[in-house]
Design a protein around this motif. Structure first.
Motif, PDB file in Angstrom:
ATOM      1  N   GLY A 121       2.573  -2.249  -6.945  1.00  0.00           N
ATOM      2  CA  GLY A 121       2.073  -2.057  -6.265  1.00  0.00           C
ATOM      3  C   GLY A 121       1.114  -2.755  -7.344  1.00  0.00           C
ATOM      4  N   GLU A 122       1.555  -2.398  -8.441  1.00  0.00           N
ATOM      5  CA  GLU A 122       1.260  -2.717 -10.035  1.00  0.00           C
ATOM      6  C   GLU A 122       1.005  -4.063 -10.042  1.00  0.00           C
ATOM      7  N   GLU A 123       0.324  -5.626 -10.292  1.00  0.00           N
ATOM      8  CA  GLU A 123       0.972  -6.337  -9.817  1.00  0.00           C
ATOM      9  C   GLU A 123       1.544  -7.378 -11.482  1.00  0.00           C
ATOM     10  N   ILE A 124       2.157  -6.456 -12.616  1.00  0.00           N
ATOM     11  CA  ILE A 124       2.895  -7.501 -13.323  1.00  0.00           C
ATOM     12  C   ILE A 124       4.174  -6.892 -12.688  1.00  0.00           C
ATOM     13  N   ALA A 125       4.772  -5.868 -11.427  1.00  0.00           N
ATOM     14  CA  ALA A 125       5.348  -5.273 -11.634  1.00  0.00           C
ATOM     15  C   ALA A 125       5.847  -5.842  -9.996  1.00  0.00           C
ATOM     16  N   LEU A 126       5.066  -6.531  -9.382  1.00  0.00           N
ATOM     17  CA  LEU A 126       4.772  -7.254  -8.187  1.00  0.00           C
ATOM     18  C   LEU A 126       5.299  -8.287  -7.826  1.00  0.00           C
ATOM     19  N   ILE A 127       4.980  -8.867  -9.596  1.00  0.00           N
ATOM     20  CA  ILE A 127       5.625 -10.557  -9.159  1.00  0.00           C
ATOM     21  C   ILE A 127       7.152  -9.941 -10.155  1.00  0.00           C
ATOM     22  N   ALA A 128       7.441  -9.358 -10.991  1.00  0.00           N
ATOM     23  CA  ALA A 128       8.771  -9.083 -10.793  1.00  0.00           C
ATOM     24  C   ALA A 128       9.394  -9.356  -9.433  1.00  0.00           C
ATOM     25  N   SER A 129       8.899  -8.044  -8.733  1.00  0.00           N
ATOM     26  CA  SER A 129       9.418  -7.270  -7.734  1.00  0.00           C
ATOM     27  C   SER A 129       9.904  -9.257  -7.083  1.00  0.00           C
ATOM     28  N   GLY A 136       1.787 -20.084  -2.033  1.00  0.00           N
ATOM     29  CA  GLY A 136       1.605 -17.796  -1.877  1.00  0.00           C
ATOM     30  C   GLY A 136       2.707 -17.481  -1.186  1.00  0.00           C
ATOM     31  N   TYR A 137       2.818 -16.031  -1.349  1.00  0.00           N
ATOM     32  CA  TYR A 137       3.201 -14.419  -0.454  1.00  0.00           C
ATOM     33  C   TYR A 137       2.024 -13.394  -0.130  1.00  0.00           C
ATOM     34  N   VAL A 138       2.729 -13.374   1.383  1.00  0.00           N
ATOM     35  CA  VAL A 138       1.837 -12.119   1.182  1.00  0.00           C
ATOM     36  C   VAL A 138       2.606 -10.750   1.178  1.00  0.00           C
ATOM     37  N   TYR A 139       2.929  -9.530   0.277  1.00  0.00           N
ATOM     38  CA  TYR A 139       4.204  -8.961  -0.146  1.00  0.00           C
ATOM     39  C   TYR A 139       3.572  -8.104   0.636  1.00  0.00           C
ATOM     40  N   VAL A 140       4.035  -7.492   1.594  1.00  0.00           N
ATOM     41  CA  VAL A 140       3.859  -5.858   2.570  1.00  0.00           C
ATOM     42  C   VAL A 140       4.956  -4.856   1.915  1.00  0.00           C
ATOM     43  N   ARG A 141       4.650  -3.906   2.189  1.00  0.00           N
ATOM     44  CA  ARG A 141       5.422  -2.431   2.424  1.00  0.00           C
ATOM     45  C   ARG A 141       6.719  -2.769   2.975  1.00  0.00           C
ATOM     46  N   THR A 142       7.349  -2.365   2.868  1.00  0.00           N
ATOM     47  CA  THR A 142       8.656  -2.863   3.689  1.00  0.00           C
ATOM     48  C   THR A 142       8.783  -1.576   4.599  1.00  0.00           C
ATOM     49  N   GLU A 143       7.643  -0.676   4.575  1.00  0.00           N
ATOM     50  CA  GLU A 143       8.219   0.206   5.531  1.00  0.00           C
ATOM     51  C   GLU A 143       7.231   0.194   6.497  1.00  0.00           C
ATOM     52  N   TYR A 144       6.342  -0.865   6.428  1.00  0.00           N
ATOM     53  CA  TYR A 144       5.070  -1.132   7.503  1.00  0.00           C
ATOM     54  C   TYR A 144       6.135  -2.515   8.390  1.00  0.00           C
ATOM     55  N   ALA A 145       7.160  -1.869   9.162  1.00  0.00           N
ATOM     56  CA  ALA A 145       7.136  -2.419  10.371  1.00  0.00           C
ATOM     57  C   ALA A 145       6.656  -3.892  11.199  1.00  0.00           C
ATOM     58  N   GLU A 167       1.133  -0.693  -0.130  1.00  0.00           N
ATOM     59  CA  GLU A 167       0.157  -0.114   0.265  1.00  0.00           C
ATOM     60  C   GLU A 167       0.761   1.228   0.058  1.00  0.00           C
ATOM     61  N   GLY A 168       0.807   1.894  -1.048  1.00  0.00           N
ATOM     62  CA  GLY A 168       1.815   3.119  -0.875  1.00  0.00           C
ATOM     63  C   GLY A 168       1.378   4.650  -1.571  1.00  0.00           C
ATOM     64  N   ASP A 169      -0.029   4.380  -1.509  1.00  0.00           N
ATOM     65  CA  ASP A 169      -0.916   5.940  -1.853  1.00  0.00           C
ATOM     66  C   ASP A 169      -0.329   6.647   0.201  1.00  0.00           C
ATOM     67  N   PRO A 170       0.014   8.016  -0.866  1.00  0.00           N
ATOM     68  CA  PRO A 170      -0.248   9.152   0.218  1.00  0.00           C
ATOM     69  C   PRO A 170      -1.026   9.161   0.817  1.00  0.00           C
TER      70      PRO A 170
END
Length: 623
Positions: free
Chosen positions: A306-314, A253-262, A218-221
């Motif tokens: 947060g875009e699904e293809i970019a997320l998969i690449a990450s 499966g993977y839970v992909y969590v924003r790294t700033e969300y410690a 989740e990256g929206d300001p």
């Protein structure tokens, strides 16, 4: 094989002698305000007072249970302390308040008025009396402010993992997809694509290996909905993932969590470990023969992921960048295998649908957008925080009924001060006073050039410059562009330069038409959702606040007085010549004799506002 009923009985037996519960909010907002120190103080002070307080349910415990929760929602009033079953909510609790709470509310069952929320002078005892809460419809975040998010047994004791057991042991993959499709659930992460349809696309793929990913990047300001759910109810997300995995045939499966969300990362990792330890995850789940393993991965720190293809690449260890579609992830996703991606809130909604059925889910919301939606409410409102309302609710209900109205920027509500609300973050658009009664659902918002998005709501009063707002969001998306496609990489850069020219008084009348033309091109030609939606704040402000753009360009004036390059200061006849402004001016731009009206040398003025802030007679105005 896990026995949910047995765990439920053991939890209830351990708590049969517990008469009260103190729940301290341990969401990120309250933690930042000192709630952990409040929690620790309860343990120390209770011991000093001889009050029986335990922090873990075990056989033989008596008295009061002290626990932490995820975000309770009323973020502006934290730290929050909820006392059950009396349903007392105390706000702005400090360490110094702990002894009084234990003595009066725990020992003597009395209410401490000064720690309660006051609604126009009326003391509100708890959530059922506070307008912020009682006008919501909390489903996804219902347990976030009550349940201990790090206790899997408590989650099970309130019905947790029953839906996963039912889906795995009693339903076929098609039956699961059918009920989700019948419920009309649409993805809560942005575009609102039907979840059942997405699952069916993956289910129908013939492959020996399939994946499912929870998008928690989740990256929206101004947005913190997914963060709060991950912090407050991580097992609800895992349960949704187990069901989705069974429906689509995924075994990993993977839970992909924003790294700033410690904190979210920490709680998700613990939840996955605990679920694996008691065999909710792993092999032969609930004796169904279905296998499912889950990993938690920290994000790459890029909004585009947060875009699904970019997320998969990450996830694959590559730079997060989008690719043209098709193929879609359901056809060829993670490592070339069929992959389903849903966001946090979407997955946390699934257990309710499986437990109660499609018809019950459809009782809330609209025909085309059933269910509820969480929103992060920030900006110029009396009460900011995390809310959940039925889709189809209006901005008027959210801003004025739930949040208490629009403020003047100093905390006081002022009638007629509403100007706009940015919905959906940098991918969304601005809504105005004419949209206050618009139904907030996927289709209605799309018609006016906005979108639900992830659910950020930033409310603005009339002191805000809308051109500057468009510039702020364009700066964000330009910084976050991955740079792969020319229209997004160069288009957002040029749009930002044009917006800068407008706010600095350097633009001419052709700039606005060129800005609009370029925005349309970027919207049509960009490769992924980031670029396609990047122009939304610009296009919506051009549509609804064209007069402000014209004022900046034609009159070289910022109506809101925000754009420093377009404002000047004038000392009025209220000036008594006290010399305070002249003394404090860093540029020595103010001159005049004592007890006589002063003057400002415009060429020297650096527009720092110190003169306005220091004048006690309101003698200096922006012109």
């Amino acid at each position: 094989m896990i026995d949910l009923d047995n765990i439920t009985r053991s939890v209830k037996k351990a708590g049969e002698n517990i008469t009260k519960r103190i729940v301290v909010c341990a969401g990120t907002g309250c933690v930042a305000s000192g709630s952990i120190k409040v929690f620790e103080s309860f343990i120390i002070v209770a011991k000093e007072l001889g009050i029986s307080v335990c922090v873990e349910l075990k056989g033989g415990n008596i008295g009061t249970l002290l626990s932490k929760s995820g975000c309770q929602g009323f973020c502006q009033k934290g730290p929050l302390v909820n006392i059950l079953p009396a349903e007392i909510l105390y706000i702005n609790v400090k360490v110094d308040d702990v002894k009084e709470i234990l003595k009066k509310s725990i020992k003597n069952n009395s209410l401490i008025d000064r720690l309660c929320y006051s609604d126009n002078g009326k003391v509100c005892k708890g959530q059922n009396e506070i307008p912020f809460y009682k006008k919501q419809h909390r489903v996804v975040i219902k347990q976030c402010g009550v349940m201990d998010p790090e206790n899997i047994k408590e989650y099970i004791s309130i019905g947790g993992y029953r839906a996963a057991e039912k889906a795995c042991a009693e339903m076929t993959d098609k039956e699961i997809c059918d009920v989700v499709l019948a419920a009309g659930l649409r993805g809560r992460g942005g575009g609102g694509f039907p979840v059942g349809k997405k699952w069916n696309l993956a289910r129908n793929q013939t492959a020996s290996k399939k994946y499912i990913i929870c998008n928690g990047d989740e990256g929206d300001p101004g947005a913190f909905m997914d963060r709060s759910v991950m912090e407050g109810n991580p097992h609800g997300i895992i349960e949704g993932l187990v069901i989705a995995a069974k429906a689509t045939g995924a075994d990993e499966g993977y839970v992909y969590v924003r790294t700033e969300y410690a904190l979210a990362v920490k709680r998700m990792k613990k939840a996955v470990k605990d679920a694996s330890d008691i065999k909710v995850l792993g092999k032969n789940i609930f004796g169904s023969g279905h296998n499912f393993t889950l990993h938690v991965m920290e994000g790459a720190g890029a909004f585009v992921c947060g875009e699904e293809i970019a997320l998969i690449a990450s996830v694959e260890g590559k730079r997060g960048m989008p690719l043209p579609k098709p193929p879609f992830p359901a056809q060829s996703g993670l490592w070339g295998k069929p992959t389903t991606i849903n966001n946090v809130e979407t997955l946390a909604t699934i257990p309710m649908i499986i437990n109660y059925g499609a018809d019950v889910f459809r009782e809330t919301g609209t025909v085309s957008s059933p269910g509820t939606k969480t929103f992060a409410l920030t900006g110029h409102v009396l009460n900011t925080g995390l809310i959940e309302v039925p889709l189809g609710s209006t901005l008027r209900q959210i801003i004025f009924d739930i949040s208490g109205g629009v403020t003047d920027g100093k905390g006081s509500v002022k009638d007629g001060n509403f100007k706009a609300v940015q919905i959906g973050g940098p991918s969304g658009g601005c809504l105005t006073e004419e949209h206050l009664d618009l139904s907030l659902d996927f289709d209605s918002l799309k018609k006016v050039g906005a979108m639900v998005g992830s659910g950020g709501l930033v409310v603005m009063n009339k002191s805000i410059c809308m051109v500057n707002i468009a510039k702020f969001f364009m700066q964000f998306t330009q910084n976050e562009s991955c740079g792969k496609c020319v229209l997004c990489r160069e288009g957002t850069k040029q749009m930002l330069l044009m917006l800068s020219d407008i706010t600095e008084g350097k633009a001419d009348e052709d700039t606005i038409s060129l800005l609009e033309e370029l925005a349309r091109a970027v919207q049509i030609g960009s490769l992924c959702g980031l670029g396609k939606t990047a122009p939304n704040p610009v296009l919506s402000t051009l549509k609804y606040f064209r007069n402000e753009y014209d004022a900046h360009v034609k009159e070289k004036r910022c109506p809101a007085g925000e754009c420093k390059s377009l404002i000047n200061y004038e000392i009025t006849d209220k000036c008594i010549g006290c010399t305070v402004c002249a003394v404090k001016c860093p540029a020595k731009a103010i001159s005049g004799e004592r007890r006589q009206k002063h003057k400002i040398a415009i060429v020297k003025c650096v527009k720092c506002d110190i003169c306005i802030k220091s004048c006690k007679f309101n003698a200096i105005e922006i012109v």
